[in-house]
Design a protein around this motif. Sequence first.
Motif, PDB file in Angstrom:
ATOM      1  N   THR A   1      -2.165 -45.429 -17.059  1.00  0.00           N
ATOM      2  CA  THR A   1      -1.372 -45.993 -15.966  1.00  0.00           C
ATOM      3  C   THR A   1      -0.131 -46.691 -16.511  1.00  0.00           C
ATOM      4  O   THR A   1       0.973 -46.551 -15.971  1.00  0.00           O
ATOM      5  CB  THR A   1      -2.216 -46.977 -15.143  1.00  0.00           C
ATOM      6  OG1 THR A   1      -3.332 -46.285 -14.580  1.00  0.00           O
ATOM      7  CG2 THR A   1      -1.394 -47.582 -14.015  1.00  0.00           C
TER       8      THR A   1
ATOM      9  N   TYR B   1      -6.520 -47.278 -17.612  1.00  0.00           N
ATOM     10  CA  TYR B   1      -5.551 -48.379 -17.640  1.00  0.00           C
ATOM     11  C   TYR B   1      -4.362 -48.045 -18.543  1.00  0.00           C
ATOM     12  O   TYR B   1      -3.198 -48.220 -18.150  1.00  0.00           O
ATOM     13  CB  TYR B   1      -6.243 -49.652 -18.128  1.00  0.00           C
ATOM     14  CG  TYR B   1      -5.299 -50.818 -18.332  1.00  0.00           C
ATOM     15  CD1 TYR B   1      -4.722 -51.465 -17.241  1.00  0.00           C
ATOM     16  CD2 TYR B   1      -4.988 -51.251 -19.618  1.00  0.00           C
ATOM     17  CE1 TYR B   1      -3.848 -52.529 -17.423  1.00  0.00           C
ATOM     18  CE2 TYR B   1      -4.119 -52.315 -19.813  1.00  0.00           C
ATOM     19  CZ  TYR B   1      -3.548 -52.950 -18.721  1.00  0.00           C
ATOM     20  OH  TYR B   1      -2.692 -53.990 -18.908  1.00  0.00           O
TER      21      TYR B   1
ATOM     22  N   VAL C   1     -12.509 -46.611 -18.224  1.00  0.00           N
ATOM     23  CA  VAL C   1     -11.649 -47.648 -17.639  1.00  0.00           C
ATOM     24  C   VAL C   1     -10.455 -47.922 -18.541  1.00  0.00           C
ATOM     25  O   VAL C   1      -9.306 -48.040 -18.076  1.00  0.00           O
ATOM     26  CB  VAL C   1     -12.465 -48.930 -17.395  1.00  0.00           C
ATOM     27  CG1 VAL C   1     -11.549 -50.076 -16.982  1.00  0.00           C
ATOM     28  CG2 VAL C   1     -13.533 -48.684 -16.331  1.00  0.00           C
TER      29      VAL C   1
END
Length: 345
Positions: free
Chosen positions: A331, A328, A324
Amino acid sequence: MTGRGELGSRKAAWTLIVLAPVSAEVTFSGVTMPAMWLLLPVLVVMYGAGVLFLRELVVRHRGGWPSLLAVGLAYELVEDGIGLQALTSPNLYHAAEWGPRVLGFNTTYWQSQIGYHTVFSVLVPVLLADLLFPRHRGRPYLRRGGLVTAGVAALVGVALLRVGIAATEDPGYQAPLPVVAGVVAAVAMLIYLALKVLPSWTPAPPRFVNLPRPATVAVTAGAAAAGFLALLMPAGLPPDGPAIGTGSWVFLPMALAAALALGAGWLVYRWSAAPRWSDTYRIWLVGGALIGRTLFVVVTAPAANDYQWKPAGIAIAVGTLMIVAMAYLLTLLADRARYVCAASS
């Protein structure tokens, strides 16, 4: 470089020093082997300084990704052939049980580490540093004194691996002198190839295939990374037997893993020739490979912990959080790349 350019290069150098061990070990072995976190200072010296030193050599000789690939192979040989000596050790990491031993070499282990360290210890950290510091892409981060310091630190890191890990995990083992001499000769040849031959080599432009969507690139990279590891690495870390097959049958998954790696590399080579290939695609490529690699550890966490569900659950939770976090951060990096592209157009 002076002023803000020099500051940026220092930041880029320190970022690469941190990225190398994080990419190679923290987001992989650190999921199921908590001791890896305690070894992080040693890994920073070996991985961080070593990859920075090799990157600087390649850039100063105007080499590209083929040169980085060659020095990545040299890096793996130094780490596993001289530092850990796991390429020939009959005991360390149970590597001799991964597959056939040929002329004293742990062939399956060697193949897995060549692919793994070339990609995740060298190519991925360097590419991430390029993406984070696009102004310094293809430019040296260090002055001559810094280059020498990085090289010395890398040698110290190799010695620390030998004393801190190999000597305690496999006490008394010493690779045969002809093997060590052969590794040194191979490393010298690879570095000569990377710095003197490949920079002047101009291959014919590839005929690129239709460039797929970025998400397809990420899924392909993730599947290739996870598939390569699944074909070669036993599910448990440390392992206790081949991943697939027994005896000579292990050569079959080894051949499939080699074909998978070569096929993925060929695809990337052809995709990168497309006019629309950009930093956004590079981020999805790296992200897919990193996440697929960590996902492999999460899926195999129960076997790595002998199906003791409490430590396996912790490993699964840690690995999921890492996935995760990586998604993130990548991104954010993709958003930044799009902003820089729009600002410069």
